[in-house]
Scaffold this motif. Structure first.
Motif, PDB file in Angstrom:
ATOM      1  N   LYS A 164      -9.919   7.699  -7.906  1.00 24.88           N
ATOM      2  CA  LYS A 164     -10.700   6.510  -7.842  1.00 24.88           C
ATOM      3  C   LYS A 164      -9.616   5.205  -7.375  1.00 24.88           C
ATOM      4  O   LYS A 164      -8.678   5.127  -7.636  1.00 24.88           O
ATOM      5  N   ILE A 165     -10.621   4.429  -6.657  1.00 23.63           N
ATOM      6  CA  ILE A 165      -9.552   3.066  -6.033  1.00 23.63           C
ATOM      7  C   ILE A 165     -10.493   1.916  -6.175  1.00 23.63           C
ATOM      8  O   ILE A 165     -11.569   2.060  -6.147  1.00 23.63           O
ATOM      9  N   SER A 166      -9.773   0.810  -6.431  1.00 26.42           N
ATOM     10  CA  SER A 166     -10.361  -0.306  -6.621  1.00 26.42           C
ATOM     11  C   SER A 166     -10.682  -0.999  -5.110  1.00 26.42           C
ATOM     12  O   SER A 166      -9.913  -0.605  -4.333  1.00 26.42           O
ATOM     13  N   ASN A 167     -11.530  -2.048  -5.171  1.00 25.37           N
ATOM     14  CA  ASN A 167     -11.738  -2.812  -3.944  1.00 25.37           C
ATOM     15  C   ASN A 167     -10.385  -3.300  -3.446  1.00 25.37           C
ATOM     16  O   ASN A 167     -10.253  -3.313  -2.256  1.00 25.37           O
ATOM     17  N   LEU A 168      -9.591  -4.017  -4.158  1.00 25.74           N
ATOM     18  CA  LEU A 168      -8.318  -4.792  -3.804  1.00 25.74           C
ATOM     19  C   LEU A 168      -7.476  -3.700  -3.273  1.00 25.74           C
ATOM     20  O   LEU A 168      -6.795  -3.824  -2.182  1.00 25.74           O
ATOM     21  N   GLU A 169      -7.247  -2.441  -4.016  1.00 25.11           N
ATOM     22  CA  GLU A 169      -6.329  -1.221  -3.438  1.00 25.11           C
ATOM     23  C   GLU A 169      -6.890  -0.673  -2.141  1.00 25.11           C
ATOM     24  O   GLU A 169      -6.165  -0.586  -1.429  1.00 25.11           O
ATOM     25  N   LEU A 170      -8.444  -0.571  -1.913  1.00 23.96           N
ATOM     26  CA  LEU A 170      -8.768  -0.192  -0.739  1.00 23.96           C
ATOM     27  C   LEU A 170      -8.588  -1.334   0.484  1.00 23.96           C
ATOM     28  O   LEU A 170      -8.189  -0.713   1.639  1.00 23.96           O
ATOM     29  N   GLU A 171      -8.754  -2.367   0.259  1.00 20.95           N
ATOM     30  CA  GLU A 171      -8.402  -3.441   1.271  1.00 20.95           C
ATOM     31  C   GLU A 171      -7.033  -3.471   1.594  1.00 20.95           C
ATOM     32  O   GLU A 171      -6.652  -3.347   2.723  1.00 20.95           O
ATOM     33  N   GLN A 172      -5.986  -3.273   0.597  1.00 16.28           N
ATOM     34  CA  GLN A 172      -4.630  -3.067   0.959  1.00 16.28           C
ATOM     35  C   GLN A 172      -4.177  -2.040   1.845  1.00 16.28           C
ATOM     36  O   GLN A 172      -3.651  -1.810   2.682  1.00 16.28           O
ATOM     37  N   SER A 173      -4.814  -1.056   1.492  1.00 12.90           N
ATOM     38  CA  SER A 173      -4.809   0.239   1.998  1.00 12.90           C
ATOM     39  C   SER A 173      -5.267   0.288   3.610  1.00 12.90           C
ATOM     40  O   SER A 173      -4.539   0.785   4.491  1.00 12.90           O
ATOM     41  N   LEU A 174      -6.314  -0.425   3.832  1.00 11.73           N
ATOM     42  CA  LEU A 174      -6.855  -0.380   5.204  1.00 11.73           C
ATOM     43  C   LEU A 174      -6.077  -1.363   6.008  1.00 11.73           C
ATOM     44  O   LEU A 174      -5.654  -1.166   7.091  1.00 11.73           O
ATOM     45  N   GLU A 175      -5.381  -2.364   5.424  1.00 15.15           N
ATOM     46  CA  GLU A 175      -4.498  -3.323   5.896  1.00 15.15           C
ATOM     47  C   GLU A 175      -3.117  -2.407   6.450  1.00 15.15           C
ATOM     48  O   GLU A 175      -2.558  -2.663   7.436  1.00 15.15           O
ATOM     49  N   PHE A 176      -2.837  -1.601   5.443  1.00 13.12           N
ATOM     50  CA  PHE A 176      -1.403  -0.882   5.775  1.00 13.12           C
ATOM     51  C   PHE A 176      -1.760  -0.115   6.983  1.00 13.12           C
ATOM     52  O   PHE A 176      -0.806   0.204   7.650  1.00 13.12           O
ATOM     53  N   LEU A 177      -2.751   0.772   6.839  1.00 10.97           N
ATOM     54  CA  LEU A 177      -3.317   1.568   7.964  1.00 10.97           C
ATOM     55  C   LEU A 177      -3.438   1.034   9.270  1.00 10.97           C
ATOM     56  O   LEU A 177      -2.906   1.460  10.324  1.00 10.97           O
ATOM     57  N   LYS A 178      -3.919  -0.395   9.183  1.00  4.93           N
ATOM     58  CA  LYS A 178      -4.043  -1.036  10.437  1.00  4.93           C
ATOM     59  C   LYS A 178      -2.788  -1.412  11.027  1.00  4.93           C
ATOM     60  O   LYS A 178      -2.512  -1.297  12.285  1.00  4.93           O
ATOM     61  N   ALA A 179      -1.877  -1.973  10.242  1.00  3.73           N
ATOM     62  CA  ALA A 179      -0.393  -2.254  10.559  1.00  3.73           C
ATOM     63  C   ALA A 179       0.436  -1.175  11.047  1.00  3.73           C
ATOM     64  O   ALA A 179       1.291  -1.416  11.999  1.00  3.73           O
ATOM     65  N   GLY A 180      -0.047   0.249  10.396  1.00  6.12           N
ATOM     66  CA  GLY A 180       0.741   1.208  10.933  1.00  6.12           C
ATOM     67  C   GLY A 180       0.318   1.907  12.179  1.00  6.12           C
ATOM     68  O   GLY A 180       0.804   2.756  12.684  1.00  6.12           O
ATOM     69  N   GLY A 181      -0.747   1.494  12.647  1.00  5.25           N
ATOM     70  CA  GLY A 181      -1.299   2.130  13.831  1.00  5.25           C
ATOM     71  C   GLY A 181      -2.400   3.148  13.663  1.00  5.25           C
ATOM     72  O   GLY A 181      -2.632   3.887  14.657  1.00  5.25           O
ATOM     73  N   TYR A 182      -2.692   3.353  12.511  1.00  4.29           N
ATOM     74  CA  TYR A 182      -3.683   4.617  12.171  1.00  4.29           C
ATOM     75  C   TYR A 182      -4.962   4.433  12.316  1.00  4.29           C
ATOM     76  O   TYR A 182      -5.724   5.217  12.647  1.00  4.29           O
ATOM     77  N   ILE A 183      -5.479   3.243  12.063  1.00  2.00           N
ATOM     78  CA  ILE A 183      -6.884   2.731  12.253  1.00  2.00           C
ATOM     79  C   ILE A 183      -6.697   1.590  12.927  1.00  2.00           C
ATOM     80  O   ILE A 183      -5.969   0.735  13.203  1.00  2.00           O
ATOM     81  N   ASP A 184      -8.086   1.246  13.688  1.00  2.00           N
ATOM     82  CA  ASP A 184      -8.116  -0.126  14.333  1.00  2.00           C
ATOM     83  C   ASP A 184      -9.254  -0.840  13.518  1.00  2.00           C
ATOM     84  O   ASP A 184     -10.452  -0.287  13.521  1.00  2.00           O
ATOM     85  N   ILE A 185      -9.196  -2.054  13.308  1.00  2.00           N
ATOM     86  CA  ILE A 185     -10.295  -2.852  12.589  1.00  2.00           C
ATOM     87  C   ILE A 185     -10.633  -3.775  13.518  1.00  2.00           C
ATOM     88  O   ILE A 185      -9.834  -4.917  14.043  1.00  2.00           O
ATOM     89  N   LYS A 186     -11.907  -3.610  14.202  1.00  2.00           N
ATOM     90  CA  LYS A 186     -12.417  -4.767  14.865  1.00  2.00           C
ATOM     91  C   LYS A 186     -12.716  -5.904  14.341  1.00  2.00           C
ATOM     92  O   LYS A 186     -12.465  -7.126  14.742  1.00  2.00           O
ATOM     93  N   TYR A 187     -13.397  -5.981  13.239  1.00  2.00           N
ATOM     94  CA  TYR A 187     -13.750  -7.328  12.479  1.00  2.00           C
ATOM     95  C   TYR A 187     -13.999  -6.845  11.065  1.00  2.00           C
ATOM     96  O   TYR A 187     -14.316  -5.785  10.466  1.00  2.00           O
ATOM     97  N   ALA A 188     -13.742  -7.776  10.006  1.00  2.00           N
ATOM     98  CA  ALA A 188     -13.983  -7.618   8.413  1.00  2.00           C
ATOM     99  C   ALA A 188     -14.486  -8.720   8.168  1.00  2.00           C
ATOM    100  O   ALA A 188     -14.206 -10.003   8.469  1.00  2.00           O
TER     101      ALA A 188
END
Length: 120
Positions: A39-63
């Motif tokens: 299980k993951i918290s909202n803060l951990e999930l947001e941090q994970s999404l930002e890390f994946l975006k910075a690494g080029g694994y995902i692309d976030i169009k808007y948040a």
């Protein structure tokens, strides 16, 4: 390299975004796809999404607040395929190692028994 939380997040996003198109996802729907043991918290999930975006694994169009429009990039899909291939290779190697060990033990026992019977 991805830690366990980031790898789990990438796997979940790959399931939710089956094709390469952008999907609008809420944090709750992403969190609901995680296995019970991780299980993951909202803060951990947001941090994970930002890390994946910075690494080029995902692309976030808007948040916006708890809603994200994102897509899994080719690099993210390739990482998941490589990890699946590695796990399959390790599984095959483990099976081969166990089979070889057992057959060697049986052959050693039979050889020793034959030597005892011939030298009596």
């Amino acid at each position: 390299m991805l830690n366990k939380k980031n790898a789990a997040t990438l796997k979940v996003l790959n399931i939710l975004c089956e094709d390469s198109s952008y999907k609008v996802l809420e944090l709750g729907s992403i969190k609901s796809k995680f296995p019970n043991k991780s299980k993951i918290s909202n803060l951990e999930l947001e941090q994970s999404l930002e890390f994946l975006k910075a690494g080029g694994y995902i692309d976030i169009k808007y948040a916006e607040e708890n809603t994200y429009c994102l897509a899994v990039c080719a690099k993210g899909r390739m990482i998941l395929e490589e990890s699946l291939f590695e796990s399959n290779t390790l599984s095959r190697f483990s099976k081969l190692l166990i089979f070889t060990s057992l057959s060697s033990g049986v052959m050693a026992f039979l050889g020793a028994m034959l030597a005892i019977l011939l030298l009596k």
